[in-house]
Scaffold this motif. Structure first.
Motif, PDB file in Angstrom:
ATOM      1  N   PRO A   1      38.490  59.791  50.552  1.00  0.00           N
ATOM      2  CA  PRO A   1      38.536  61.076  51.259  1.00  0.00           C
ATOM      3  C   PRO A   1      37.556  61.104  52.426  1.00  0.00           C
ATOM      4  CG  PRO A   1      37.293  61.274  49.227  1.00  0.00           C
ATOM      5  CD  PRO A   1      37.885  59.907  49.222  1.00  0.00           C
ATOM      6  N   GLY A   2      37.878  61.889  53.447  1.00  0.00           N
ATOM      7  CA  GLY A   2      36.934  62.147  54.527  1.00  0.00           C
ATOM      8  C   GLY A   2      35.985  63.269  54.139  1.00  0.00           C
ATOM      9  N   SER A   3      35.033  63.580  55.011  1.00  0.00           N
ATOM     10  CA  SER A   3      34.062  64.639  54.718  1.00  0.00           C
ATOM     11  C   SER A   3      33.576  65.305  55.998  1.00  0.00           C
ATOM     12  CB  SER A   3      32.870  64.081  53.935  1.00  0.00           C
ATOM     13  OG  SER A   3      32.156  63.135  54.712  1.00  0.00           O
ATOM     14  N   TRP A   4      33.113  66.550  55.842  1.00  0.00           N
ATOM     15  CA  TRP A   4      32.506  67.323  56.930  1.00  0.00           C
ATOM     16  C   TRP A   4      31.086  67.694  56.529  1.00  0.00           C
ATOM     17  CZ3 TRP A   4      34.593  68.438  61.675  1.00  0.00           C
ATOM     18  CH2 TRP A   4      35.964  68.209  61.845  1.00  0.00           C
ATOM     19  N   THR A   5      30.189  67.696  57.501  1.00  0.00           N
ATOM     20  CA  THR A   5      28.797  68.083  57.257  1.00  0.00           C
ATOM     21  C   THR A   5      28.380  69.139  58.267  1.00  0.00           C
ATOM     22  OG1 THR A   5      28.240  65.878  56.434  1.00  0.00           O
ATOM     23  CG2 THR A   5      26.406  67.285  57.090  1.00  0.00           C
ATOM     24  N   ALA A   6      27.784  70.235  57.780  1.00  0.00           N
ATOM     25  CA  ALA A   6      27.192  71.278  58.628  1.00  0.00           C
ATOM     26  C   ALA A   6      25.697  71.305  58.346  1.00  0.00           C
ATOM     27  CB  ALA A   6      27.826  72.633  58.342  1.00  0.00           C
ATOM     28  N   SER A   7      24.905  71.359  59.409  1.00  0.00           N
ATOM     29  CA  SER A   7      23.459  71.183  59.244  1.00  0.00           C
ATOM     30  C   SER A   7      22.677  72.192  60.088  1.00  0.00           C
ATOM     31  CB  SER A   7      23.044  69.762  59.676  1.00  0.00           C
ATOM     32  OG  SER A   7      23.866  68.786  59.087  1.00  0.00           O
ATOM     33  N   ALA A   8      21.473  72.496  59.624  1.00  0.00           N
ATOM     34  CA  ALA A   8      20.561  73.360  60.374  1.00  0.00           C
ATOM     35  C   ALA A   8      19.132  72.925  60.079  1.00  0.00           C
ATOM     36  CB  ALA A   8      20.760  74.823  60.006  1.00  0.00           C
ATOM     37  N   ALA A   9      18.266  73.054  61.064  1.00  0.00           N
ATOM     38  CA  ALA A   9      16.865  72.674  60.885  1.00  0.00           C
ATOM     39  C   ALA A   9      15.974  73.624  61.680  1.00  0.00           C
ATOM     40  CB  ALA A   9      16.636  71.237  61.334  1.00  0.00           C
ATOM     41  N   TYR A  10      14.779  73.854  61.146  1.00  0.00           N
ATOM     42  CA  TYR A  10      13.774  74.653  61.839  1.00  0.00           C
ATOM     43  C   TYR A  10      12.548  73.782  62.053  1.00  0.00           C
ATOM     44  CZ  TYR A  10      11.012  78.669  63.295  1.00  0.00           C
ATOM     45  OH  TYR A  10      10.259  79.552  64.035  1.00  0.00           O
ATOM     46  N   ILE A  11      12.092  73.686  63.326  1.00  0.00           N
ATOM     47  CA  ILE A  11      10.976  72.827  63.709  1.00  0.00           C
ATOM     48  C   ILE A  11       9.751  73.698  63.926  1.00  0.00           C
ATOM     49  CG2 ILE A  11      10.215  71.000  65.238  1.00  0.00           C
ATOM     50  CD1 ILE A  11      12.859  70.400  63.827  1.00  0.00           C
ATOM     51  N   PHE A  12       8.668  73.415  63.209  1.00  0.00           N
ATOM     52  CA  PHE A  12       7.416  74.161  63.348  1.00  0.00           C
ATOM     53  C   PHE A  12       6.514  73.445  64.355  1.00  0.00           C
ATOM     54  CE2 PHE A  12       8.991  74.950  59.068  1.00  0.00           C
ATOM     55  CZ  PHE A  12       8.953  76.337  58.990  1.00  0.00           C
ATOM     56  N   GLY A  13       6.948  73.381  65.588  1.00  0.00           N
ATOM     57  CA  GLY A  13       6.156  72.691  66.589  1.00  0.00           C
ATOM     58  C   GLY A  13       5.917  71.252  66.184  1.00  0.00           C
ATOM     59  N   LYS A  14       4.650  70.832  66.250  1.00  0.00           N
ATOM     60  CA  LYS A  14       4.295  69.480  65.832  1.00  0.00           C
ATOM     61  C   LYS A  14       3.789  69.435  64.393  1.00  0.00           C
ATOM     62  CE  LYS A  14       3.134  67.832  70.477  1.00  0.00           C
ATOM     63  NZ  LYS A  14       2.116  67.171  71.331  1.00  0.00           N
ATOM     64  N   ASN A  15       3.845  70.573  63.700  1.00  0.00           N
ATOM     65  CA  ASN A  15       3.274  70.643  62.354  1.00  0.00           C
ATOM     66  C   ASN A  15       4.253  70.254  61.253  1.00  0.00           C
ATOM     67  OD1 ASN A  15       0.747  71.581  63.273  1.00  0.00           O
ATOM     68  ND2 ASN A  15       1.578  73.665  63.439  1.00  0.00           N
ATOM     69  N   GLY A  16       5.552  70.387  61.505  1.00  0.00           N
ATOM     70  CA  GLY A  16       6.485  70.046  60.443  1.00  0.00           C
ATOM     71  C   GLY A  16       7.864  70.603  60.690  1.00  0.00           C
ATOM     72  N   LEU A  17       8.699  70.526  59.667  1.00  0.00           N
ATOM     73  CA  LEU A  17      10.081  70.973  59.797  1.00  0.00           C
ATOM     74  C   LEU A  17      10.685  71.208  58.414  1.00  0.00           C
ATOM     75  CD1 LEU A  17      12.054  68.312  58.971  1.00  0.00           C
ATOM     76  CD2 LEU A  17      11.079  67.490  61.114  1.00  0.00           C
ATOM     77  N   ILE A  18      11.800  71.916  58.395  1.00  0.00           N
ATOM     78  CA  ILE A  18      12.604  72.077  57.199  1.00  0.00           C
ATOM     79  C   ILE A  18      14.065  71.926  57.612  1.00  0.00           C
ATOM     80  CG2 ILE A  18      12.704  74.604  57.412  1.00  0.00           C
ATOM     81  CD1 ILE A  18      12.638  74.667  54.306  1.00  0.00           C
ATOM     82  N   SER A  19      14.843  71.233  56.792  1.00  0.00           N
ATOM     83  CA  SER A  19      16.204  70.881  57.184  1.00  0.00           C
ATOM     84  C   SER A  19      17.161  71.079  56.018  1.00  0.00           C
ATOM     85  CB  SER A  19      16.243  69.422  57.660  1.00  0.00           C
ATOM     86  OG  SER A  19      17.545  69.040  58.046  1.00  0.00           O
ATOM     87  N   PHE A  20      18.407  71.476  56.356  1.00  0.00           N
ATOM     88  CA  PHE A  20      19.415  71.757  55.332  1.00  0.00           C
ATOM     89  C   PHE A  20      20.751  71.164  55.766  1.00  0.00           C
ATOM     90  CE2 PHE A  20      22.957  74.399  53.860  1.00  0.00           C
ATOM     91  CZ  PHE A  20      22.762  74.363  52.484  1.00  0.00           C
ATOM     92  N   ASP A  21      21.443  70.481  54.829  1.00  0.00           N
ATOM     93  CA  ASP A  21      22.788  69.944  55.060  1.00  0.00           C
ATOM     94  C   ASP A  21      23.730  70.470  53.988  1.00  0.00           C
ATOM     95  OD1 ASP A  21      21.793  68.474  57.143  1.00  0.00           O
ATOM     96  OD2 ASP A  21      22.189  66.505  56.250  1.00  0.00           O
TER      97      ASP A  21
END
Length: 514
Positions: A369-389
């Motif tokens: 089967p094929g697949s689709w991915t939707a993603s979002a991320a929030y970047i805290f400047g140079k301090n870090g990040l959080i990401s979701f798929d």
């Protein structure tokens, strides 16, 4: 000798799933964040999720990853639990991304990338389990004798009259048995012949038209040991192209080559029969070697909505596989013979007239089967990040393309459905040090009945340290899943429950090239 056919050799839903479900493999940074990289990029394993990710690199980069996989499987069968453990050290990933600036005002840069990544590891798929059972190999071969050429139309004993005259105790007899076996074009007839030659089943009389076959165990309880040994892997090679449009849009595409190679041995051994049984020992073994190639492609995009928020989307096409199976089986037995008042061997090695082992070849094609991915991320400047798929995959669209296997597609559509998977990862930076963590959950592809592949939940941790143009990343991740396994597709179908835990320690070295 290469032939088509063979008992318990048909490809089925288990094979399709085995080659359609991918492990979480890649760089240590990628694994430490549980693979949540669809809107981030800037990592060579990220291009396996979203090919636009290579356009995020600010400079060319090379990385290599070495790791150790450890598996634990607790298998419960007939109220008896068996513990299985194994570990495997390997090169998990190697890749390079080449960033080329342009003179265009709109297309800021283009990136060419290549990444090797193991997508499935079969080396730790081995397991064994034990249990006491009232049905076994004699019941299994009796089933095919009573099925006959058509459902519930048993074979006449006369079909096997010539073959039953051959002697299993010498090489010439084994050659004749093999030739007779080959000439039986019907798979049920071949299975029946094996059962008769090893005397797991016996005719009620020696009449040519006899169609009644009896169990030589007399329904005895016996101790069973099932062994599943599998080695090999599926390698995935990504050839990547990506480009950055203006300052906010990245677009990318992958062409993927999948190389599959596995070697397997399946064995069911039975002994410790009750005194009433004339069968004292039986062992059915099947060796299966599979190799071949697959092709797929990916398309993806990443958008920077502002300096903090990124979103991404990607499509992974089905993988179109062309595979070759090589299969061989043998059946051994020790039978108490009333006429001689002793136990005698009735082993069938299945040799051809030249004394060579008989192997069966089958070429087949299928589509994952094929697949689709939707993603979002929030970047805290140079301090870090959080990401979701979020990943959607429709396993009901798995499809055998070879004509004589297409009937299995109905089984797939009835039993498999749509799945969702989520991945959440984060990173916090303290100067040159990065701390990472992630979590993921994947739904079972089964929509009805017993979930032979269950839901999976995984957790991950990691850290990284940059020394100028060189970065070292370390990750630890663990995933747990409950699966079920059945010995055969018919008769011996009582499922064994497997509680599996896979853990991995991985080290990646990344080098900025220019």
């Amino acid at each position: 000798m290469l032939l088509s056919g063979g008992i318990v050799s048909a490809q089925n839903i288990n094979d399709a799933l085995r080659y359609s479900v991918e492990d979480l493999d890649g760089t240590a940074r990628y694994r430490a964040m549980s693979g949540a990289f669809g809107a981030l990029g800037g990592d060579l394993s990220a291009i396996t999720v979203n090919p636009a990710g290579s356009a995020i690199f600010s400079s060319s980069e090379f990385s290599i990853s070495l790791g150790n996989d450890a598996y634990k499987k607790n298998v419960t069968f007939k109220s008896q639990t068996t513990n299985n453990e194994k570990s495997d050290f390997n090169v998990n990933q190697v890749g390079v991304a080449l960033v080329i600036p342009t003179n265009s005002e709109q297309w800021k840069k283009i990136t060419f990338g290549f990444n090797y990544q193991r997508s499935v590891n079969f080396n730790n798929a081995n397991f064994t389990y034990f249990g006491q059972n009232n049905i076994g190999l004699d019941n299994y071969y009796h089933y095919f004798a009573t099925q006959g050429n058509a459902r519930n139309t048993p074979f006449n004993l006369g079909v096997f009259e010539q073959g039953l005259a051959y002697d299993v105790s010498d090489i010439e007899g084994q050659k004749k048995i093999g030739d007779f076996y080959i000439n039986l074009k019907n798979a049920n007839a071949r299975a029946t012949y094996l059962g008769l030659m090893t005397e797991l089943i016996v005719p009620k009389s020696n009449d040519f038209y006899e169609t009644d076959y009896e169990l030589n165990s007399n329904g005895s309880s016996r101790f069973q040991k099932y062994e599943n040994e599998r080695f090999g892997k599926i390698n995935k090679y990504n050839m990547n192209f990506a480009a950055q449009f203006n300052d906010n849009i990245s677009l990318g595409a992958n062409i993927n080559i999948h190389n599959l190679n596995t070697n397997s041995l399946f064995s069911l051994r039975e002994d410790k029969f009750n005194e009433a049984s004339l069968i004292k020992y039986a062992n059915h073994q099947m060796t299966v070697n599979t190799e071949g190639y697959g092709f797929s492609f990916q398309l993806g995009a990443i958008a920077k909505l502002n300096k903090n928020i990124r979103i991404g989307t990607s499509y992974h096409s089905p993988t179109w596989y062309s595979l070759v199976d090589m299969r061989r089986e043998v059946l051994f037995s020790d039978i108490f013979i009333n006429a001689t008042n002793r136990v005698e061997g009735r082993d069938v090695e299945l040799l051809n007239k030249y004394g060579d082992e008989i192997w069966f070849e089958r070429k087949y094609k299928f589509r994952t089967p094929g697949s689709w991915t939707a993603s979002a991320a929030y970047i805290f400047g140079k301090n870090g990040l959080i990401s979701f798929d979020y990943i959607y995959k429709g396993y009901g669209k798995t499809y055998f393309r070879t004509e004589n296997l297409k009937s299995e597609n109905t089984v797939i559509q009835n039993e498999l459905g749509d799945t969702s998977a989520i991945r959440l990862g984060g990173e916090y930076r303290i100067k040159a040090l990065s701390l990472r963590a992630g979590i993921r959950h994947e739904q079972s592809p089964y929509k009805t009945g017993i979930k032979y592949i269950g839901d999976l939940t995984g957790y991950s941790l990691g850290l990284g340290y940059a020394l100028g143009g060189v970065r070292f990343d370390l990750s630890y991740d663990v995933a747990k899943q409950d699966n079920y396994h059945r010995i055969y597709e018919s008769v011996l179908t009582t499922p064994a429950k497997m509680t599996s835990t896979r853990s991995n320690i991985l080290l990646t070295m990344s080098i900025k090239l220019f």
